[in-house]
Design a protein around this motif. Sequence first.
Motif, PDB file in Angstrom:
ATOM      1  N   HIS A  80      66.439  -3.415  29.831  1.00 52.66           N
ATOM      2  CA  HIS A  80      65.425  -2.983  28.869  1.00 52.66           C
ATOM      3  C   HIS A  80      65.282  -3.943  27.695  1.00 52.66           C
ATOM      4  CE1 HIS A  80      68.724  -1.673  26.243  1.00 52.66           C
ATOM      5  NE2 HIS A  80      69.265  -1.126  27.320  1.00 52.66           N
ATOM      6  N   ASP A  81      66.120  -4.995  27.654  1.00 52.56           N
ATOM      7  CA  ASP A  81      66.066  -5.939  26.543  1.00 52.56           C
ATOM      8  C   ASP A  81      66.033  -7.363  27.091  1.00 52.56           C
ATOM      9  OD1 ASP A  81      68.612  -6.016  27.577  1.00 52.56           O
ATOM     10  OD2 ASP A  81      69.649  -5.557  25.703  1.00 52.56           O
ATOM     11  N   LEU A  82      66.106  -8.338  26.206  1.00 46.35           N
ATOM     12  CA  LEU A  82      66.099  -9.742  26.601  1.00 46.35           C
ATOM     13  C   LEU A  82      67.372 -10.058  27.390  1.00 46.35           C
ATOM     14  CD1 LEU A  82      64.752 -12.580  26.316  1.00 46.35           C
ATOM     15  CD2 LEU A  82      66.121 -12.868  24.229  1.00 46.35           C
ATOM     16  N   ARG A  83      67.197 -10.597  28.585  1.00 51.32           N
ATOM     17  CA  ARG A  83      68.338 -10.916  29.448  1.00 51.32           C
ATOM     18  C   ARG A  83      68.102 -12.236  30.191  1.00 51.32           C
ATOM     19  NH1 ARG A  83      70.970  -6.157  31.589  1.00 51.32           N
ATOM     20  NH2 ARG A  83      70.914  -4.542  29.973  1.00 51.32           N
ATOM     21  N   VAL A  84      69.203 -12.845  30.604  1.00 49.47           N
ATOM     22  CA  VAL A  84      69.193 -13.901  31.614  1.00 49.47           C
ATOM     23  C   VAL A  84      69.899 -13.306  32.826  1.00 49.47           C
ATOM     24  CG1 VAL A  84      69.865 -16.256  32.221  1.00 49.47           C
ATOM     25  CG2 VAL A  84      69.304 -15.702  29.848  1.00 49.47           C
TER      26      VAL A  84
ATOM     27  N   SER B  99      66.334 -17.084  22.684  1.00 48.25           N
ATOM     28  CA  SER B  99      66.210 -16.171  21.556  1.00 48.25           C
ATOM     29  C   SER B  99      64.756 -15.759  21.389  1.00 48.25           C
ATOM     30  CB  SER B  99      66.728 -16.819  20.270  1.00 48.25           C
ATOM     31  OG  SER B  99      65.977 -17.980  19.955  1.00 48.25           O
ATOM     32  N   ALA B 100      64.581 -14.535  20.926  1.00 47.79           N
ATOM     33  CA  ALA B 100      63.254 -13.995  20.613  1.00 47.79           C
ATOM     34  C   ALA B 100      63.457 -12.863  19.620  1.00 47.79           C
ATOM     35  CB  ALA B 100      62.558 -13.486  21.871  1.00 47.79           C
ATOM     36  N   GLY B 101      62.714 -12.934  18.496  1.00 41.23           N
ATOM     37  CA  GLY B 101      62.932 -11.931  17.452  1.00 41.23           C
ATOM     38  C   GLY B 101      64.365 -12.000  16.966  1.00 41.23           C
TER      39      GLY B 101
ATOM     40  N   ARG C 105      56.023 -12.009  24.386  1.00 42.61           N
ATOM     41  CA  ARG C 105      56.315 -12.823  23.199  1.00 42.61           C
ATOM     42  C   ARG C 105      56.931 -14.163  23.601  1.00 42.61           C
ATOM     43  NH1 ARG C 105      61.694  -9.712  20.727  1.00 42.61           N
ATOM     44  NH2 ARG C 105      62.882  -9.681  22.698  1.00 42.61           N
ATOM     45  N   PRO C 106      56.814 -15.171  22.736  1.00 38.01           N
ATOM     46  CA  PRO C 106      57.436 -16.463  23.023  1.00 38.01           C
ATOM     47  C   PRO C 106      58.958 -16.369  22.946  1.00 38.01           C
ATOM     48  CG  PRO C 106      56.447 -16.471  20.829  1.00 38.01           C
ATOM     49  CD  PRO C 106      56.013 -15.194  21.489  1.00 38.01           C
ATOM     50  N   ILE C 107      59.609 -17.131  23.802  1.00 29.54           N
ATOM     51  CA  ILE C 107      61.072 -17.187  23.857  1.00 29.54           C
ATOM     52  C   ILE C 107      61.493 -18.640  23.649  1.00 29.54           C
ATOM     53  CG2 ILE C 107      63.101 -16.829  25.307  1.00 29.54           C
ATOM     54  CD1 ILE C 107      61.504 -14.681  26.822  1.00 29.54           C
ATOM     55  N   GLN C 108      62.344 -18.873  22.667  1.00 33.84           N
ATOM     56  CA  GLN C 108      62.849 -20.222  22.422  1.00 33.84           C
ATOM     57  C   GLN C 108      64.106 -20.456  23.273  1.00 33.84           C
ATOM     58  OE1 GLN C 108      61.872 -18.221  19.595  1.00 33.84           O
ATOM     59  NE2 GLN C 108      59.938 -19.298  19.917  1.00 33.84           N
TER      60      GLN C 108
ATOM     61  N   TYR D 218      66.955 -27.102  37.384  1.00 32.82           N
ATOM     62  CA  TYR D 218      67.631 -25.953  36.775  1.00 32.82           C
ATOM     63  C   TYR D 218      66.635 -24.804  36.682  1.00 32.82           C
ATOM     64  CZ  TYR D 218      70.012 -23.211  33.112  1.00 32.82           C
ATOM     65  OH  TYR D 218      70.608 -22.204  32.384  1.00 32.82           O
ATOM     66  N   ARG D 219      67.061 -23.621  37.117  1.00 31.11           N
ATOM     67  CA  ARG D 219      66.212 -22.433  37.037  1.00 31.11           C
ATOM     68  C   ARG D 219      66.973 -21.299  36.370  1.00 31.11           C
ATOM     69  NH1 ARG D 219      64.836 -24.430  42.229  1.00 31.11           N
ATOM     70  NH2 ARG D 219      62.633 -25.004  42.386  1.00 31.11           N
ATOM     71  N   ALA D 220      66.281 -20.568  35.505  1.00 29.93           N
ATOM     72  CA  ALA D 220      66.870 -19.398  34.858  1.00 29.93           C
ATOM     73  C   ALA D 220      65.881 -18.245  34.948  1.00 29.93           C
ATOM     74  CB  ALA D 220      67.208 -19.686  33.395  1.00 29.93           C
ATOM     75  N   LEU D 221      66.378 -17.080  35.328  1.00 27.33           N
ATOM     76  CA  LEU D 221      65.557 -15.876  35.435  1.00 27.33           C
ATOM     77  C   LEU D 221      65.610 -15.126  34.110  1.00 27.33           C
ATOM     78  CD1 LEU D 221      63.870 -13.885  37.096  1.00 27.33           C
ATOM     79  CD2 LEU D 221      66.016 -12.919  37.983  1.00 27.33           C
ATOM     80  N   LEU D 222      64.552 -15.261  33.315  1.00 27.72           N
ATOM     81  CA  LEU D 222      64.470 -14.623  31.998  1.00 27.72           C
ATOM     82  C   LEU D 222      63.658 -13.343  32.106  1.00 27.72           C
ATOM     83  CD1 LEU D 222      63.563 -17.754  29.814  1.00 27.72           C
ATOM     84  CD2 LEU D 222      65.814 -17.024  30.642  1.00 27.72           C
ATOM     85  N   VAL D 223      64.190 -12.253  31.572  1.00 27.43           N
ATOM     86  CA  VAL D 223      63.457 -10.990  31.565  1.00 27.43           C
ATOM     87  C   VAL D 223      63.431 -10.449  30.146  1.00 27.43           C
ATOM     88  CG1 VAL D 223      64.017 -10.478  33.972  1.00 27.43           C
ATOM     89  CG2 VAL D 223      65.493  -9.617  32.172  1.00 27.43           C
ATOM     90  N   ASP D 224      62.322  -9.825  29.812  1.00 25.42           N
ATOM     91  CA  ASP D 224      62.110  -9.318  28.443  1.00 25.42           C
ATOM     92  C   ASP D 224      61.160  -8.127  28.516  1.00 25.42           C
ATOM     93  OD1 ASP D 224      62.303  -9.251  25.665  1.00 25.42           O
ATOM     94  OD2 ASP D 224      60.698 -10.720  25.364  1.00 25.42           O
ATOM     95  N   PRO D 225      61.591  -7.006  29.129  1.00 24.09           N
ATOM     96  CA  PRO D 225      60.683  -5.900  29.417  1.00 24.09           C
ATOM     97  C   PRO D 225      59.945  -5.345  28.212  1.00 24.09           C
ATOM     98  CG  PRO D 225      62.782  -5.583  30.536  1.00 24.09           C
ATOM     99  CD  PRO D 225      62.958  -6.725  29.592  1.00 24.09           C
ATOM    100  N   ALA D 226      60.578  -5.344  27.040  1.00 23.34           N
ATOM    101  CA  ALA D 226      59.947  -4.765  25.848  1.00 23.34           C
ATOM    102  C   ALA D 226      59.295  -5.822  24.965  1.00 23.34           C
ATOM    103  CB  ALA D 226      60.993  -3.983  25.039  1.00 23.34           C
ATOM    104  N   GLY D 227      59.273  -7.051  25.409  1.00 25.97           N
ATOM    105  CA  GLY D 227      58.805  -8.137  24.559  1.00 25.97           C
ATOM    106  C   GLY D 227      57.307  -8.293  24.479  1.00 25.97           C
TER     107      GLY D 227
END
Length: 307
Positions: free
Chosen positions: A31-35, A156-158, A78-81, A66-75
Motif C-alpha cells: 500500500h506504500d512505496l516499495r521496491v 524517494s517520494a514525498g 507522482r515523480p520518484i527520485q 539493471y531493472r527494479a520493480l517500483l510500486v507506489d499504489p497511493a502515489g
Amino acid sequence: MKALLNTGSLLLLALTALACVEPEDKPSSVHDLRVLGVSTEQPELLASTCELSPEAFDELAAEVTYRALLVDPAGGGRPIQYQLWACADQDDRICANEADRALLAEGTTVAGELTLPIRPGAARVSQDKLLLERVLAEDAYQGLGGIRMPLVLRVSAGDEEVYAQKLMVFWCPVVEGMTANVQPVLPGLRVDDVPWPEGEPLELSGPGPFVMTSEDVSDREEAYVVPGLRLQAVNLKEAWEIAWYTTLGEFNLSETGGADFGGQQGRHRVEWKPAEGAAAQEVTFWAVVRDGRGGSSWLVRRARWSP
C-alpha cells in the motif's frame, strides 16, 4: 583471479528493501512505496579465464541491464527520485561510505519498471581504483565464492524513502562445467486452475479464498556447477522461490517454493483473500521469482474483483 574464486561455498544473492512498515502489515500487502524486485541481465558476469589479465577485467566490465520493480499504489503517479550506487561493503546497506561508492545512475521516474544500462565492473572509486578491488578488500572471505559487489538503489517520494540492495557477482570458470546463470522466467500464472492472461484483468467475485498457482517451472530450473572445497566440480540444481504481492487483501503465504534440507521442493500455490468490507475494485498482483543464484524476474497480473 584464481586466488579470488577458489571456493566450495554456494553464493546466494539477496534483495533487501528497507521501508517504513507498520507492525501489523504483511509483506504481501502493498500500500506504500516499495521496491518489490531487482534484477540484472545478465544475473552474473563470468570471465572466460581466471588469469589476472586486461582481457578478463574487460569482460567483467561489460554492460548489464539493471531493472527494479517500483510500486507506489497511493502515489497517484507522482515523480520518484532515484540514485543507484555500487559500493564495497555488503554490510553498508545504504552505501553511506562516500570513499567506497560509485554513482551508477540517478534521475526521476514513476512507478513501474525502472530500467538502466550500467557497467558496475568498470566503476572506480577514490584514487582511481577499481571498485572490484575495494570489494575484495572488504570481503572477509577474500573473494571466495566470487566477487560480490553490492548495488544499492535509493528511491524517494514525498516523505517516503526506500533502499534496495542486490549483490552483483563476478565469476571465472574455476572448475570445468561452470557457466553463467540464466535469468529465471515464470511461464505463467493460474487462478483456480484457470490461465491468467497478461492483458485484460481477470473477473473475480466473492469472498474467496482464490487459489493462485504458477505454471510448472521444473523444466526451467537449471542444473549448474560450482567449485567444491578441494576445487572439484559440485553439481547442484535450482529450486525457485516466488514472492507474492497484492494491493488488496492478503495471501496466506508470502513466499512459495525453495527446497528443504532433504531437497524436497515446495509447491508454488497460495490462497488470496480480499479484505473484509472492501468495495469492488481493480487489484494488482505481482509474482517475483528468484532462482537462489542472483537471477530474478517478475510477472504482473490484474483482476477486477467484486464482493
